[in-house]
Design a protein around this motif. Structure first.
Motif, mmCIF file in Angstrom:
data_model
loop_
_atom_site.group_PDB
_atom_site.id
_atom_site.type_symbol
_atom_site.label_atom_id
_atom_site.label_comp_id
_atom_site.label_asym_id
_atom_site.label_seq_id
_atom_site.Cartn_x
_atom_site.Cartn_y
_atom_site.Cartn_z
ATOM 1 N N UNK A 137 -19.483 -20.790 10.189
ATOM 2 C CA UNK A 137 -20.320 -19.625 10.467
ATOM 3 C C UNK A 137 -19.582 -18.750 11.471
ATOM 4 N N UNK A 138 -19.562 -17.423 11.273
ATOM 5 C CA UNK A 138 -18.850 -16.554 12.215
ATOM 6 C C UNK A 138 -19.551 -16.489 13.567
ATOM 7 N N UNK A 139 -18.753 -16.349 14.627
ATOM 8 C CA UNK A 139 -19.361 -16.220 15.947
ATOM 9 C C UNK A 139 -19.969 -14.834 16.108
ATOM 10 N N UNK A 140 -20.633 -14.592 17.229
ATOM 11 C CA UNK A 140 -21.375 -13.348 17.425
ATOM 12 C C UNK A 140 -20.448 -12.140 17.449
ATOM 13 N N UNK A 141 -19.242 -12.316 18.001
ATOM 14 C CA UNK A 141 -18.285 -11.193 18.036
ATOM 15 C C UNK A 141 -17.850 -10.803 16.625
ATOM 16 N N UNK A 142 -17.625 -11.885 15.817
ATOM 17 C CA UNK A 142 -17.225 -11.608 14.437
ATOM 18 C C UNK A 142 -18.365 -10.968 13.663
ATOM 19 N N UNK A 143 -19.597 -11.422 13.932
ATOM 20 C CA UNK A 143 -20.759 -10.859 13.234
ATOM 21 C C UNK A 143 -20.930 -9.393 13.572
ATOM 22 N N UNK A 144 -20.767 -9.089 14.859
ATOM 23 C CA UNK A 144 -20.870 -7.682 15.276
ATOM 24 C C UNK A 144 -19.753 -6.868 14.637
ATOM 25 N N UNK A 145 -18.531 -7.454 14.615
ATOM 26 C CA UNK A 145 -17.397 -6.759 14.003
ATOM 27 C C UNK A 145 -17.627 -6.542 12.512
ATOM 28 N N UNK A 146 -18.217 -7.528 11.836
ATOM 29 C CA UNK A 146 -18.497 -7.400 10.404
ATOM 30 C C UNK A 146 -19.508 -6.304 10.145
ATOM 31 N N UNK A 147 -20.556 -6.274 10.989
ATOM 32 C CA UNK A 147 -21.553 -5.210 10.838
ATOM 33 C C UNK A 147 -20.921 -3.842 11.075
ATOM 34 N N UNK A 148 -20.037 -3.797 12.070
ATOM 35 C CA UNK A 148 -19.351 -2.538 12.361
ATOM 36 C C UNK A 148 -18.434 -2.144 11.208
ATOM 37 N N UNK A 149 -17.767 -3.151 10.641
ATOM 38 C CA UNK A 149 -16.883 -2.897 9.497
ATOM 39 C C UNK A 149 -17.676 -2.378 8.297
ATOM 40 N N UNK A 150 -18.836 -2.983 8.046
ATOM 41 C CA UNK A 150 -19.701 -2.527 6.950
ATOM 42 C C UNK A 150 -20.162 -1.087 7.180
ATOM 43 N N UNK A 151 -20.450 -0.774 8.432
ATOM 44 C CA UNK A 151 -20.877 0.586 8.762
ATOM 45 C C UNK A 151 -19.758 1.584 8.502
ATOM 46 N N UNK A 152 -18.525 1.180 8.836
ATOM 47 C CA UNK A 152 -17.369 2.060 8.592
ATOM 48 C C UNK A 152 -17.183 2.294 7.096
ATOM 49 N N UNK A 153 -17.282 1.212 6.312
ATOM 50 C CA UNK A 153 -17.134 1.331 4.851
ATOM 51 C C UNK A 153 -18.206 2.255 4.288
ATOM 52 N N UNK A 154 -19.425 2.113 4.766
ATOM 53 C CA UNK A 154 -20.538 2.948 4.288
ATOM 54 C C UNK A 154 -20.315 4.411 4.646
ATOM 55 N N UNK A 155 -19.894 4.668 5.884
ATOM 56 C CA UNK A 155 -19.643 6.050 6.306
ATOM 57 C C UNK A 155 -18.504 6.675 5.510
ATOM 58 N N UNK A 156 -17.505 5.857 5.186
ATOM 59 C CA UNK A 156 -16.394 6.378 4.384
ATOM 60 C C UNK A 156 -16.857 6.746 2.980
ATOM 61 N N UNK A 157 -17.722 5.915 2.407
ATOM 62 C CA UNK A 157 -18.253 6.218 1.076
ATOM 63 C C UNK A 157 -19.051 7.526 1.106
ATOM 64 N N UNK A 158 -19.795 7.735 2.182
ATOM 65 C CA UNK A 158 -20.579 8.968 2.318
ATOM 66 C C UNK A 158 -19.652 10.170 2.422
ATOM 67 N N UNK A 159 -18.636 10.055 3.288
ATOM 68 C CA UNK A 159 -17.704 11.169 3.465
ATOM 69 C C UNK A 159 -16.915 11.452 2.193
ATOM 70 N N UNK A 160 -16.517 10.392 1.481
ATOM 71 C CA UNK A 160 -15.774 10.591 0.234
ATOM 72 C C UNK A 160 -16.616 11.325 -0.799
ATOM 73 N N UNK A 161 -17.916 11.012 -0.864
ATOM 74 C CA UNK A 161 -18.805 11.713 -1.802
ATOM 75 C C UNK A 161 -18.906 13.186 -1.430
#
Length: 538
Positions: free
Chosen positions: A132-156
């Motif tokens: 199971x990922x630690x809390x830092x990794x979980x926060x980083x994963x959530x942040x990474x998902x947010x970046x991917x989502x924002x990129x998809x929005x900007x690309x559209x």
């Protein structure tokens, strides 16, 4: 997380409850039974601790110092106050320890405090085992998902901007008073794309910045511009050498702008590439300022001025002057950047001056300009012409009988036959006027009938102008000059188009120009003129 290592620590709960520990030490406590080395346990009131309890309750830890039982989870993750017997005091009531209903061990295991401590312990163990990922990794994963989502929005959003740009469609529009928002093309198509893009739709419906403001639009357009230009510059650098083409003009906002293009050989495709680099706003239109801007922007875009091998401009003295013109100033920096007057522009100047010298041709050009603008300036007059244009006529058959051997003139007349409107003459490109003249000739009778109807239905100034145009169209000199102008300019059009091609071949263009001269000399005869004079117009 690091693997658990050996630590200098007594695992007796009596000692553990008096200290705070690192994560590695906590893991060691949770994984090491404290009674593993104890052979016999002391008896109190006929009862004693049993090792068998640890099989059912693996969290039990026995304290040799106190002859008491503790909970490993509550020792490590308890708050130190509400953990009761198993957390801080120690459990010694061996008589009531076991039992499915009233057993103290069962009651503690089902308590909220124990469950909370156990959840923390399980999480620590899973993080340690990397299951199971630690809390830092979980926060980083959530942040990474947010970046991917924002990129998809900007690309559209960028995709909408690029698509509108490719179709030369303006992004902005007017303010809708009823909806109280901008009603532009950009806004409309973003909302349209959101119907099929769930991420973009959710973004537009949420609170916060939507990246749709004019400022953001301009920033994204600038990013697209930079990205495209960098790609062009990289391709140009691979070609090593390049040439520039430039021309200045005034835009609709009355600003002087210099359009700058580069030409180079694409080594991969083995073809000439001509790419638009951008507009350069000019504060002054003198040679010094224009040359300075060209050199500044070439350097800004990463193009080495030493690799410049050619300059292509019009023949204006500011650009072509051999003393202090733009081409001369640039050659002072790059001596091998030879200047070439645009050959298509050169040909256009020759045709312009030739037409102005021959008075009948000059006059018919001026008269045709006035005639076409007279009709096109009014919706009613255009409708009258439109009605006439759809009537049948056998004039084209007669024209083609005479021009069947003339490829250039006859082909243009045949193409003009299918047009259902009269186009105004080009103000600057005289060789492009042949298309308008061809349309007038093939529809001469219809145009004359339309002007006649306009004269009958109009009054005042419009009536007198229509009458003047009608009488002009009935003048034999006007008709003959019109036919001759179309006939000669038709031979010039192929060469003009050839000179304007991106991949124009110098040798082929020279041969075409030489053949054109031979053709023009051959048609300067009584026979050719007699043939034109018999051409039916109406």
């Amino acid at each position: 997380m690091e693997k658990v290592t050996e630590i200098g620590l007594s695992f007796d709960p009596f000692v553990i409850k008096k200290h705070s520990f690192s994560e590695n030490e906590k893991l060691k406590i949770l994984s090491t039974p404290s009674s593993s080395d104890v052979k016999t346990f002391p008896t109190t009131k006929g009862r004693k601790y049993s090792k068998d309890w640890e099989k059912t309750y693996p969290w039990l830890r026995y304290s040799v110092e106190e002859d008491a039982a503790y909970c490993a989870y509550c020792l490590v993750f308890g708050d130190g106050h509400g953990d009761g017997l198993f957390g801080m005091i120690g459990f010694r009531d061996w008589k009531n320890a076991s039992g499915d209903k009233k057993g103290s061990l069962r009651i503690h295991e089902n308590s909220k405090l124990h469950s909370a401590a156990k959840e923390k312990a399980d999480n620590l163990i899973m993080v340690s085992n990397e299951s199971k990922p630690d809390i830092c990794s979980s926060i980083s994963k959530a942040y990474e998902n947010k970046i991917v989502r924002n990129r998809q929005i900007l690309l559209a959003i960028i995709d909408v901007i690029v698509s509108l740009g490719q179709r030369n469609i303006a992004l902005r529009g007017n303010w809708d008073k009823e909806l109280k928002k901008k009603d532009g093309n950009f806004q409309y198509f973003v909302e349209w794309v959101a119907k099929f893009d769930e991420i973009l739709r959710h973004h537009l419906q949420s609170q916060g910045p939507h990246y749709l403001s004019p400022k953001v639009q301009n920033e994204l357009i600038y990013c697209c511009e930079t990205e495209i230009r960098e790609k062009i510059v990289n391709d140009c650098k691979q070609a090593e050498f390049y040439s520039i083409c430039a021309d200045e003009t005034t835009d609709v906002s009355v600003k002087e702008q210099l359009s700058l293009c580069i030409r180079y050989v694409d080594r991969i495709k083995s073809e000439v590439r001509e790419e638009f680099m951008g507009f350069v706003e000019l504060t002054k239109t003198d040679a010094e300022n224009i040359a300075g801007n060209i050199l500044t922007y070439l350097d800004k875009w990463g193009l080495e001025i030493e690799k410049l091998r050619g300059q292509g401009y019009d023949g204006a003295s500011v650009m072509s002057g051999h003393v202090n013109g733009v081409q001369t100033r640039i050659r002072r920096t790059s001596p091998r950047a030879y200047y070439v007057h645009c050959r298509s522009h050169n040909l256009n100047l020759v045709v312009t001056q030739s037409c102005k010298v021959v008075h009948p041709i000059r006059n018919i050009m001026d008269n045709v300009v006035q005639l076409t603008w007279f009709i096109c300036a009014s919706a009613n007059r255009k409708n009258i012409l439109k009605e006439e244009m759809f009537t049948e006529s056998d004039l084209m058959d007669k024209i083609m009988e005479i021009n069947e051997e003339d490829d250039s003139s006859g082909k243009l007349l045949q193409e003009a036959m299918h047009k259902k409107s009269i186009q105004p003459l080009s103000e600057t490109r005289w060789t492009a006027r042949v298309d308008a003249l061809s349309t007038i000739i093939t529809n001469y009778e219809k145009l004359h009938n339309a002007v006649n109807k306009i004269e009958e239905k109009s009054s005042g100034g419009s009536k007198s102008k229509a009458g003047g145009h009608r009488r002009l169209m009935e003048d034999p000199e006007f008709i003959m000059a019109l036919v001759v102008a179309q006939y000669v300019l038709a031979f010039l059009k192929p060469l003009t188009l050839s000179l304007q091609k991106v991949d124009c071949d110098m040798v082929v263009a020279f041969d075409e120009a030489r053949n054109l001269l031979r053709t023009l000399k051959s048609i300067r005869s009584e026979e050719a003129f007699s043939k034109l004079s018999n051409e039916p117009v109406f």
